[in-house]
Design a protein around this motif. Structure first.
Motif, PDB file in Angstrom:
ATOM      1  N   PHE A  45       0.844  -1.192   0.000  1.00  0.00           N
ATOM      2  CA  PHE A  45       0.000   0.000   0.000  1.00  0.00           C
ATOM      3  C   PHE A  45       0.873   1.234   0.000  1.00  0.00           C
ATOM      4  O   PHE A  45       1.728   1.390   0.861  1.00  0.00           O
ATOM      5  CB  PHE A  45      -0.914   0.010   1.220  1.00  0.00           C
ATOM      6  CG  PHE A  45      -1.775   1.231   1.311  1.00  0.00           C
ATOM      7  CD1 PHE A  45      -2.839   1.404   0.452  1.00  0.00           C
ATOM      8  CD2 PHE A  45      -1.510   2.212   2.244  1.00  0.00           C
ATOM      9  CE1 PHE A  45      -3.636   2.531   0.533  1.00  0.00           C
ATOM     10  CE2 PHE A  45      -2.302   3.342   2.331  1.00  0.00           C
ATOM     11  CZ  PHE A  45      -3.370   3.503   1.475  1.00  0.00           C
ATOM     12  N   ASP A  46       0.681   2.064  -0.985  1.00  0.00           N
ATOM     13  CA  ASP A  46       1.417   3.317  -1.074  1.00  0.00           C
ATOM     14  C   ASP A  46       0.478   4.443  -0.652  1.00  0.00           C
ATOM     15  O   ASP A  46      -0.486   4.744  -1.346  1.00  0.00           O
ATOM     16  CB  ASP A  46       1.917   3.546  -2.498  1.00  0.00           C
ATOM     17  CG  ASP A  46       2.811   4.754  -2.634  1.00  0.00           C
ATOM     18  OD1 ASP A  46       2.881   5.567  -1.684  1.00  0.00           O
ATOM     19  OD2 ASP A  46       3.450   4.907  -3.680  1.00  0.00           O
ATOM     20  N   GLU A  47       0.755   5.067   0.483  1.00  0.00           N
ATOM     21  CA  GLU A  47      -0.120   6.117   1.003  1.00  0.00           C
ATOM     22  C   GLU A  47      -0.158   7.351   0.108  1.00  0.00           C
ATOM     23  O   GLU A  47      -1.081   8.145   0.184  1.00  0.00           O
ATOM     24  CB  GLU A  47       0.327   6.527   2.402  1.00  0.00           C
ATOM     25  CG  GLU A  47       0.146   5.443   3.427  1.00  0.00           C
ATOM     26  CD  GLU A  47       0.609   5.870   4.808  1.00  0.00           C
ATOM     27  OE1 GLU A  47       1.121   6.992   4.951  1.00  0.00           O
ATOM     28  OE2 GLU A  47       0.437   5.078   5.724  1.00  0.00           O
ATOM     29  N   ASN A  48       0.838   7.510  -0.731  1.00  0.00           N
ATOM     30  CA  ASN A  48       0.913   8.701  -1.571  1.00  0.00           C
ATOM     31  C   ASN A  48       0.095   8.580  -2.846  1.00  0.00           C
ATOM     32  O   ASN A  48      -0.139   9.560  -3.521  1.00  0.00           O
ATOM     33  CB  ASN A  48       2.369   9.001  -1.922  1.00  0.00           C
ATOM     34  CG  ASN A  48       3.193   9.292  -0.695  1.00  0.00           C
ATOM     35  OD1 ASN A  48       2.736   9.980   0.211  1.00  0.00           O
ATOM     36  ND2 ASN A  48       4.388   8.753  -0.639  1.00  0.00           N
ATOM     37  N   ILE A  49      -0.309   7.370  -3.183  1.00  0.00           N
ATOM     38  CA  ILE A  49      -1.029   7.178  -4.444  1.00  0.00           C
ATOM     39  C   ILE A  49      -2.330   6.436  -4.170  1.00  0.00           C
ATOM     40  O   ILE A  49      -2.328   5.301  -3.720  1.00  0.00           O
ATOM     41  CB  ILE A  49      -0.181   6.373  -5.451  1.00  0.00           C
ATOM     42  CG1 ILE A  49       1.120   7.091  -5.711  1.00  0.00           C
ATOM     43  CG2 ILE A  49      -0.945   6.143  -6.729  1.00  0.00           C
ATOM     44  CD1 ILE A  49       2.089   6.311  -6.562  1.00  0.00           C
ATOM     45  N   HIS A  50      -3.427   7.095  -4.452  1.00  0.00           N
ATOM     46  CA  HIS A  50      -4.746   6.489  -4.286  1.00  0.00           C
ATOM     47  C   HIS A  50      -5.450   6.558  -5.632  1.00  0.00           C
ATOM     48  O   HIS A  50      -5.926   7.617  -6.025  1.00  0.00           O
ATOM     49  CB  HIS A  50      -5.569   7.231  -3.237  1.00  0.00           C
ATOM     50  CG  HIS A  50      -4.896   7.298  -1.904  1.00  0.00           C
ATOM     51  ND1 HIS A  50      -4.827   6.221  -1.065  1.00  0.00           N
ATOM     52  CD2 HIS A  50      -4.238   8.289  -1.284  1.00  0.00           C
ATOM     53  CE1 HIS A  50      -4.180   6.556   0.015  1.00  0.00           C
ATOM     54  NE2 HIS A  50      -3.809   7.813  -0.090  1.00  0.00           N
ATOM     55  N   VAL A  51      -5.485   5.445  -6.332  1.00  0.00           N
ATOM     56  CA  VAL A  51      -6.131   5.415  -7.638  1.00  0.00           C
ATOM     57  C   VAL A  51      -7.081   4.225  -7.705  1.00  0.00           C
ATOM     58  O   VAL A  51      -6.936   3.252  -6.969  1.00  0.00           O
ATOM     59  CB  VAL A  51      -5.106   5.334  -8.795  1.00  0.00           C
ATOM     60  CG1 VAL A  51      -4.225   6.558  -8.826  1.00  0.00           C
ATOM     61  CG2 VAL A  51      -4.256   4.095  -8.691  1.00  0.00           C
ATOM     62  N   SER A  52      -8.016   4.306  -8.625  1.00  0.00           N
ATOM     63  CA  SER A  52      -8.995   3.239  -8.783  1.00  0.00           C
ATOM     64  C   SER A  52      -8.397   2.067  -9.554  1.00  0.00           C
ATOM     65  O   SER A  52      -7.340   2.169 -10.173  1.00  0.00           O
ATOM     66  CB  SER A  52     -10.220   3.771  -9.531  1.00  0.00           C
ATOM     67  OG  SER A  52      -9.874   4.033 -10.878  1.00  0.00           O
ATOM     68  N   LYS A  53      -9.136   0.967  -9.543  1.00  0.00           N
ATOM     69  CA  LYS A  53      -8.705  -0.213 -10.298  1.00  0.00           C
ATOM     70  C   LYS A  53      -8.702   0.070 -11.794  1.00  0.00           C
ATOM     71  O   LYS A  53      -7.886  -0.472 -12.524  1.00  0.00           O
ATOM     72  CB  LYS A  53      -9.624  -1.397  -9.988  1.00  0.00           C
ATOM     73  CG  LYS A  53      -9.445  -1.946  -8.608  1.00  0.00           C
ATOM     74  CD  LYS A  53     -10.351  -3.139  -8.373  1.00  0.00           C
ATOM     75  CE  LYS A  53     -10.187  -3.651  -6.956  1.00  0.00           C
ATOM     76  NZ  LYS A  53     -11.048  -4.811  -6.695  1.00  0.00           N
ATOM     77  N   TYR A  71      -8.038   9.192 -14.315  1.00  0.00           N
ATOM     78  CA  TYR A  71      -7.615   9.793 -13.053  1.00  0.00           C
ATOM     79  C   TYR A  71      -8.159  11.210 -12.921  1.00  0.00           C
ATOM     80  O   TYR A  71      -8.642  11.604 -11.864  1.00  0.00           O
ATOM     81  CB  TYR A  71      -6.089   9.792 -12.958  1.00  0.00           C
ATOM     82  CG  TYR A  71      -5.584  10.307 -11.630  1.00  0.00           C
ATOM     83  CD1 TYR A  71      -5.557   9.477 -10.521  1.00  0.00           C
ATOM     84  CD2 TYR A  71      -5.157  11.622 -11.488  1.00  0.00           C
ATOM     85  CE1 TYR A  71      -5.106   9.941  -9.291  1.00  0.00           C
ATOM     86  CE2 TYR A  71      -4.711  12.104 -10.260  1.00  0.00           C
ATOM     87  CZ  TYR A  71      -4.686  11.256  -9.170  1.00  0.00           C
ATOM     88  OH  TYR A  71      -4.255  11.736  -7.949  1.00  0.00           O
ATOM     89  N   THR A  75     -10.727  12.344  -9.945  1.00  0.00           N
ATOM     90  CA  THR A  75     -10.200  13.186  -8.872  1.00  0.00           C
ATOM     91  C   THR A  75     -10.356  14.680  -9.113  1.00  0.00           C
ATOM     92  O   THR A  75     -10.224  15.463  -8.180  1.00  0.00           O
ATOM     93  CB  THR A  75      -8.702  12.907  -8.651  1.00  0.00           C
ATOM     94  OG1 THR A  75      -7.989  13.273  -9.840  1.00  0.00           O
ATOM     95  CG2 THR A  75      -8.457  11.447  -8.320  1.00  0.00           C
TER      96      THR A  75
END
Length: 94
Positions: A45-53, A71, A75
């Motif tokens: 899990f990368d806290e800096n990157i939140h992207v959808s499947k 994206y 966003t």
């Protein structure tokens, strides 16, 4: 008349303080459970990157422009930010 009001305010603050402590404790337990699930399933899990499947799928398929468009739609990010995020994810997956 001021003393009962002061007592009520103090009791309210004490109750609020204990409520916050209890909520923090529960949140830490939930975070530990999620971390354990991620670790046991080999998910990083990368806290800096939140992207959808959908964005991740587009990147995996090599469709960077589609990933950038998705994206931005999801966003509301600008073109530059979306491009940077997609490139960062793409570089990590290579």
């Amino acid at each position: 008349m001021e003393e009962p009001l002061l007592i009520i305010i103090i009791l309210g603050l004490v109750f609020y303080f204990f409520h916050i402590q209890n909520t923090d404790r529960k949140l830490k337990i939930i975070e530990n459970k999620i971390d354990t699930l991620l670790e046991n399933n080999g998910i990083v899990f990368d806290e800096n990157i939140h992207v959808s499947k959908d964005v991740l799928t587009a990147i995996t398929l090599g469709k960077k422009l589609t990933a950038i468009r998705l994206y931005r739609q999801e966003t509301g990010a600008g073109l530059k930010e979306a491009h940077e995020v997609v490139n960062r994810i793409s570089a990590k997956s290579e």
